[in-house]
Design an enzyme around this catalytic site. Structure first.
Site, PDB file in Angstrom:
ATOM      1  N   GLY A  37       1.100  -1.561   0.110  1.00  0.00           N
ATOM      2  CA  GLY A  37       0.267  -0.140   0.108  1.00  0.00           C
ATOM      3  C   GLY A  37       0.941   1.233   0.233  1.00  0.00           C
ATOM      4  O   GLY A  37       0.318   2.176  -0.508  1.00  0.00           O
ATOM      5  N   GLU A  38       1.775   1.071   0.383  1.00  0.00           N
ATOM      6  CA  GLU A  38       3.256   2.122   0.184  1.00  0.00           C
ATOM      7  C   GLU A  38       3.092   2.962  -1.160  1.00  0.00           C
ATOM      8  O   GLU A  38       3.171   2.331  -2.221  1.00  0.00           O
ATOM      9  CB  GLU A  38       4.246   1.747   1.079  1.00  0.00           C
ATOM     10  N   ARG A  71     -11.895  20.351  11.935  1.00  0.00           N
ATOM     11  CA  ARG A  71     -12.265  20.484  13.297  1.00  0.00           C
ATOM     12  C   ARG A  71     -11.678  20.247  14.518  1.00  0.00           C
ATOM     13  O   ARG A  71     -12.887  20.410  15.694  1.00  0.00           O
ATOM     14  CB  ARG A  71     -13.783  19.094  13.568  1.00  0.00           C
ATOM     15  N   GLN A  72     -10.375  19.551  14.520  1.00  0.00           N
ATOM     16  CA  GLN A  72      -9.670  19.868  15.430  1.00  0.00           C
ATOM     17  C   GLN A  72      -8.799  20.562  15.244  1.00  0.00           C
ATOM     18  O   GLN A  72      -7.611  20.716  15.478  1.00  0.00           O
ATOM     19  CB  GLN A  72      -8.751  17.949  15.574  1.00  0.00           C
ATOM     20  N   HIS A 119     -13.047  25.195   8.349  1.00  0.00           N
ATOM     21  CA  HIS A 119     -13.887  24.878   9.702  1.00  0.00           C
ATOM     22  C   HIS A 119     -13.852  26.475  10.434  1.00  0.00           C
ATOM     23  O   HIS A 119     -15.125  26.517  10.928  1.00  0.00           O
ATOM     24  CB  HIS A 119     -13.839  23.883  10.333  1.00  0.00           C
ATOM     25  N   ASP A 138     -26.189  25.906  13.463  1.00  0.00           N
ATOM     26  CA  ASP A 138     -25.324  25.714  14.751  1.00  0.00           C
ATOM     27  C   ASP A 138     -25.187  27.344  15.688  1.00  0.00           C
ATOM     28  O   ASP A 138     -24.903  28.047  14.224  1.00  0.00           O
ATOM     29  CB  ASP A 138     -24.379  24.920  14.872  1.00  0.00           C
ATOM     30  N   LYS A 174     -27.569  23.810  18.827  1.00  0.00           N
ATOM     31  CA  LYS A 174     -28.324  21.938  19.121  1.00  0.00           C
ATOM     32  C   LYS A 174     -27.269  21.611  20.371  1.00  0.00           C
ATOM     33  O   LYS A 174     -26.289  21.903  20.589  1.00  0.00           O
ATOM     34  CB  LYS A 174     -27.613  21.859  18.003  1.00  0.00           C
ATOM     35  N   THR A 191     -22.288  13.396   7.881  1.00  0.00           N
ATOM     36  CA  THR A 191     -23.383  12.580   7.993  1.00  0.00           C
ATOM     37  C   THR A 191     -24.604  13.295   7.721  1.00  0.00           C
ATOM     38  O   THR A 191     -25.984  12.681   7.675  1.00  0.00           O
ATOM     39  CB  THR A 191     -23.408  12.275   9.627  1.00  0.00           C
ATOM     40  N   ALA A 192     -24.448  14.332   7.589  1.00  0.00           N
ATOM     41  CA  ALA A 192     -25.888  14.982   7.188  1.00  0.00           C
ATOM     42  C   ALA A 192     -27.309  15.466   8.502  1.00  0.00           C
ATOM     43  O   ALA A 192     -28.314  15.587   8.317  1.00  0.00           O
ATOM     44  CB  ALA A 192     -26.785  14.623   6.415  1.00  0.00           C
TER      45      ALA A 192
END
Length: 313
Positions: A42-43, A99-100, A133, A172, A195, A226-227
């Site tokens: 896989g490399e 997101r992190q 984000h 949100d 939320k 995930t919607a």
């Protein structure tokens, strides 16, 4: 030939092949030749099959998980640096791991900062990305960052719908700034969803701040994963008297059972860009290309021209 007249070259990571071809066509050049060799375990190893010595190159690749997309971008940058490219611009329509961006609890990483440092260590001299984000991620870099907004792609389409009683909604509290920017451009009202999450990707409770009775609602967000948030918000707004609910999300991650949720929801349509290739088709998905936006910005960057007219919001 002087550096000022040397034409830029555009290359792509595998995951962004279709978008890169559109960008290169809009830019007016052909994609550069890269061959990737893969070992049985896989490399993989990318190889530039043409000289890039002394040139400005653009490497196009979104870094959405899994990790091989980010790894491919890093290897492409490192190979370009070792091949003596003069400027190496990482064009990342979707900046993954964003997101992190902070420690929201003890003993967790700040992955966005780590990714920024890896890109710089690999050899990137500039970053072009779209709808981060969190805006402050730009500050994780010591190199120039051109942070583009998909509003330049979405606003003409939204205006073409000619919707009466238009209201912009944020799914949100964190997206309220983005929603207000769209509402200013469209001269519309704003509502916000509040939320609470039981855990990542799981919403325990949602409430609506504002009135949507008799309104055509446009939900605005930077990404759809995930919607769950979007579909729950759309259903809530229809229950509260909205005439219709659409959503615009720059980055269509659409993981897990997102497509099923989308099909079963009361969303009239989900409008996205092609920053990330779709996993499957859906009658509720409308894809708007961001290729012209990136091509124009890349051309201006190469010729040291302003890109301020691309910042609609």
């Amino acid at each position: 030939m002087s550096y000022e007249t040397t034409e830029a070259k555009i290359f792509t990571c595998a995951q962004s092949q279709d978008l890169a071809e559109q960008i290169a066509k809009a830019y007016g050049v052909k994609l550069g030749n890269v061959i990737t060799s893969t070992y049985s375990d896989g490399e993989f190893q990318p190889s530039y099959e043409e000289s890039i010595r002394g040139t400005r190159i653009f490497i196009i690749g979104s870094t959405h998980p899994g990790p091989e997309n980010l790894m491919e971008m890093l290897l492409m940058i490192d190979a370009a640096k070792r091949a003596s490219a003069r400027h190496i611009t990482a064009v990342m329509p979707y900046f993954g791991w964003a997101r992190q961006d902070r420690k929201d609890k003890p003993r967790v990483p700040i992955a966005a900062k780590l990714v920024a440092k890896m890109l710089e260590v690999a050899g990137a001299t500039r970053i072009i990305t779209m709808d981060l984000h969190a805006d402050q991620i730009q500050g994780f870099f010591e190199k120039p960052v051109d942070h583009l907004f998909a509003s330049t792609v979405f606003l003409p389409y939204l205006k073409s719908l000619n919707l009466d009683n238009l209201t912009i909604a944020s799914p949100d509290m964190g997206g309220s700034k983005r929603a207000y920017a769209y509402s200013k451009a469209l001269k519309s009202d704003v509502v916000i969803c509040y939320k609470q999450r039981a855990k990542a990707n799981v919403i325990s409770h949602m409430e609506l701040i504002g009135d949507v009775t008799g309104k055509n609602v446009i939900l605005v967000d930077d990404m759809v994963d995930t919607a769950g948030t979007l579909t729950k918000a759309a259903d809530l707004m229809m229950e509260r008297g909205a005439l219709s609910v659409r959503a615009i999300c720059t980055h269509p991650i659409l993981s897990g059972d997102a497509y099923t949720k989308l099909e079963n929801s009361k969303l009239e349509e989900l409008i996205v860009t092609n920053s990330i290739p779709l996993k499957q088709e859906s009658k509720k998905l409308r894809v708007l290309s961001c290729a012209n936006l990136f091509a124009e910005v890349m051309n201006n960057v190469h010729h040291n021209q302003s890109i301020s007219n691309k910042f609609v919001m």
